[in-house]
Design a protein around this motif. Structure first.
Motif, short mmCIF file in Angstrom:
data_model
loop_
_atom_site.label_atom_id
_atom_site.label_comp_id
_atom_site.label_asym_id
_atom_site.label_seq_id
_atom_site.Cartn_x
_atom_site.Cartn_y
_atom_site.Cartn_z
N GLN A 237 -15.33 -7.73 86.67
CA GLN A 237 -14.37 -6.63 86.75
C GLN A 237 -12.93 -7.09 86.51
N PHE A 238 -12.65 -8.36 86.88
CA PHE A 238 -11.31 -8.89 86.67
C PHE A 238 -10.97 -9.04 85.19
N GLU A 239 -11.98 -9.06 84.35
CA GLU A 239 -11.73 -9.13 82.90
C GLU A 239 -10.98 -7.88 82.45
N GLN A 240 -11.25 -6.76 83.09
CA GLN A 240 -10.54 -5.52 82.74
C GLN A 240 -9.06 -5.64 83.09
N VAL A 241 -8.77 -6.30 84.22
CA VAL A 241 -7.37 -6.48 84.61
C VAL A 241 -6.63 -7.28 83.55
N SER A 242 -7.26 -8.36 83.06
CA SER A 242 -6.65 -9.20 82.04
C SER A 242 -6.43 -8.43 80.75
N CYS A 243 -7.43 -7.62 80.37
CA CYS A 243 -7.31 -6.84 79.12
C CYS A 243 -6.20 -5.81 79.21
N LYS A 244 -6.10 -5.13 80.36
CA LYS A 244 -5.05 -4.12 80.54
C LYS A 244 -3.68 -4.77 80.46
N THR A 245 -3.54 -5.95 81.06
CA THR A 245 -2.25 -6.65 81.06
C THR A 245 -1.90 -7.12 79.67
N ASN A 246 -2.90 -7.59 78.91
CA ASN A 246 -2.66 -8.01 77.52
C ASN A 246 -2.21 -6.84 76.68
N GLY A 247 -2.84 -5.69 76.87
CA GLY A 247 -2.44 -4.50 76.13
C GLY A 247 -1.03 -4.09 76.45
N HIS A 248 -0.65 -4.21 77.72
CA HIS A 248 0.72 -3.91 78.15
C HIS A 248 1.71 -4.81 77.45
N SER A 249 1.38 -6.11 77.36
CA SER A 249 2.28 -7.07 76.72
C SER A 249 2.48 -6.74 75.25
N ASN A 250 1.39 -6.36 74.56
CA ASN A 250 1.50 -6.01 73.14
C ASN A 250 2.34 -4.77 72.92
N LEU A 251 2.15 -3.77 73.77
CA LEU A 251 2.94 -2.54 73.66
C LEU A 251 4.42 -2.82 73.90
N GLU A 252 4.68 -3.65 74.89
CA GLU A 252 6.07 -3.95 75.22
C GLU A 252 6.74 -4.72 74.08
N GLN A 253 5.99 -5.63 73.50
CA GLN A 253 6.53 -6.42 72.40
C GLN A 253 6.90 -5.53 71.23
N GLU A 254 6.02 -4.60 70.88
CA GLU A 254 6.23 -3.76 69.70
C GLU A 254 7.26 -2.66 69.96
N ASN A 255 7.10 -1.95 71.07
CA ASN A 255 7.93 -0.76 71.31
C ASN A 255 9.29 -1.07 71.91
N VAL A 256 9.40 -2.13 72.67
CA VAL A 256 10.64 -2.42 73.37
C VAL A 256 11.41 -3.56 72.71
N LEU A 257 10.82 -4.74 72.64
CA LEU A 257 11.55 -5.91 72.15
C LEU A 257 11.94 -5.78 70.68
N GLU A 258 11.05 -5.24 69.85
CA GLU A 258 11.37 -5.11 68.42
C GLU A 258 12.55 -4.16 68.20
N LYS A 259 12.53 -3.03 68.91
CA LYS A 259 13.63 -2.07 68.77
C LYS A 259 14.93 -2.63 69.32
N LEU A 260 14.86 -3.37 70.41
CA LEU A 260 16.06 -4.00 70.95
C LEU A 260 16.64 -5.00 69.96
N ASN A 261 15.77 -5.74 69.29
CA ASN A 261 16.23 -6.72 68.31
C ASN A 261 16.87 -6.05 67.10
N ILE A 262 16.33 -4.92 66.67
CA ILE A 262 16.95 -4.16 65.58
C ILE A 262 18.37 -3.74 65.98
N LEU A 263 18.48 -3.22 67.21
CA LEU A 263 19.78 -2.77 67.71
C LEU A 263 20.76 -3.94 67.82
#
Length: 395
Positions: A237-263
């Motif tokens: 069941q802990f594998e799901q925790v790891s997967c959810k956290t990985n997905g969060h990291s990818n979303l943050e990288q694309e939606n937040v950090l990339e846009k901040l770098n453009i700005l």
């Protein structure tokens, strides 16, 4: 060419073009290795292959053609201590080039110039040399703009506007830099959390395994047997925790950090522009004034010494020419300040990204923590079953 400051929106900038840059697998020559990029433009429906040096030439030509526009810096060709073929470095540089070319292709003035179309559409060998040859003698924007003659009417009448807007955007840049650093730390913690959950999963899985050497041991009681069975389930069941956290990291990288770098690229480009205007135009003006003063001094000295009328006439002609130069420099100064005002308006349009970034950041946090909470709720009953009946549950 100019743009309407009031009608410009971030949505209209985004609609002007969509740039994609993909890394082409490394090609090896006889002596050197080089990296190529596949560059596509939605606007021109084009697909071309470019090397990093092509971007360097494009950057130099843009500075010559548009000295009073925001031209962000390119990502570095290499970093000291980092092997040029390092995959992380190459990926970061690819992202940096995409951000850079996206900003250039969406600029409301630059995107109307043939220099951009040439870069995004021309194919064939020896592109670099052809690119330089075609645009090396093209005059800068001041020499070709229909607004140059009326620059004094278009330029800010308040002499303090340049300094005030420059200082304000410098402060905004400093603040967004700190936001980017915080977002980066949050992203690193997310990645670390995912790693920790992976490790926890492995440890629990190891503990759940029945070691053959202890099968006949009388030390293993029923409580441990039940716990061990529960750990086998929980580790999966802990594998799901790891997967959810990985997905969060990818979303943050694309939606937040990339846009901040453009700005940040836009804001840093504005600072570079202000420095160019302050140093370049002011230097030209001072040089012209110094030359005129020198000519007048020589004329006065010549009159006092009884220099021939012909020599005095030559000096007067040269002074007239120099006064024309000064007038041209003053007009250029006004045009540069007008452009800076337009570019400042462009920066404020891009600041809409900050609201998008904060919205994305909050949405990602809500979504991720909600999903993690659901996973933890699924895990808790399994853990509870492993507890001895007499053991209290503390929440």
């Amino acid at each position: 060419m100019a743009f309407n400051e009031n009608s410009l929106t971030y949505e209209s900038l985004v609609a002007s073009d969509e740039i994609k840059i993909e890394l082409i697998p490394e090609k090896k020559g006889l002596f050197i290795k080089h990296v190529e990029y596949n560059v596509t433009s939605k606007r021109f429906r084009s697909e071309v292959v470019r090397r990093y040096n092509d971007f360097v030439v494009f950057h130099e030509l843009l500075l010559n053609r548009f000295p009073y526009r925001i031209i962000p810096k390119l990502p570095p060709k290499k970093i000291v201590g980092v092997f040029p073929g390092d995959l992380n470095f190459l990926e970061n540089r690819r992202k940096g080039l995409r951000r850079w070319l996206t900003l250039i292709s969406r600029h409301p003035v630059i995107n109307q110039d043939s220099i951009l179309q040439f870069f995004l559409t021309q194919t064939g060998s020896d592109f670099n040399s052809r690119f330089k040859e075609v645009f090396k003698n093209v005059p800068d924007e001041f020499m070709t703009s229909e607004y140059s003659a009326n620059a004094k009417e278009l330029a800010p009448q308040n002499n303090n506007e340049f300094a005030a807007s420059r200082e304000q955007i410098r402060n905004i840049y400093s603040g967004i830099q700190k936001i980017e650093q915080i977002a980066d730390q949050v992203d690193l913690r997310s990645q670390g959390y995912s790693t920790d959950m992976d490790e926890l999963k492995s440890v629990l899985a190891d503990l759940s395994v029945n070691n053959e050497s202890y099968i006949n041991s009388n030390c293993e009681n029923n409580v441990w047997i039940d716990i061990r069975k529960g750990l086998a389930i929980v580790s999966k069941q802990f594998e799901q925790v790891s997967c959810k956290t990985n997905g969060h990291s990818n979303l943050e990288q694309e939606n937040v950090l990339e846009k901040l770098n453009i700005l940040l690229n836009v804001l840093a480009g504005h600072q570079d522009l202000c420095e160019r205007v302050e140093k370049g135009v002011a230097h030209e003006h001072q040089a012209a004034l110094s030359k005129l003063v020198s000519l007048k001094k020589r004329q006065i000295q010549g009159v006092l010494k009884g220099t021939s009328a012909e020599s005095v006439a030559v000096l007067e002609k040269r002074m007239l020419q120099q006064e024309n130069v000064i007038a041209s420099v003053e007009l250029r100064t006004a045009f540069s300040l007008y452009c800076v005002r337009c570019e400042t308006s462009l920066v404020y349009v891009y600041l809409e990204l900050l609201a998008q970034v904060l919205n994305s950041f909050v949405s990602v946090q809500i979504s991720t923590h909600s999903q993690l909470a659901e996973v933890w709720k699924l895990i808790q009953p399994t853990i509870t079953k492993c507890l001895p009946k007499s053991c209290p549950i503390n929440l």
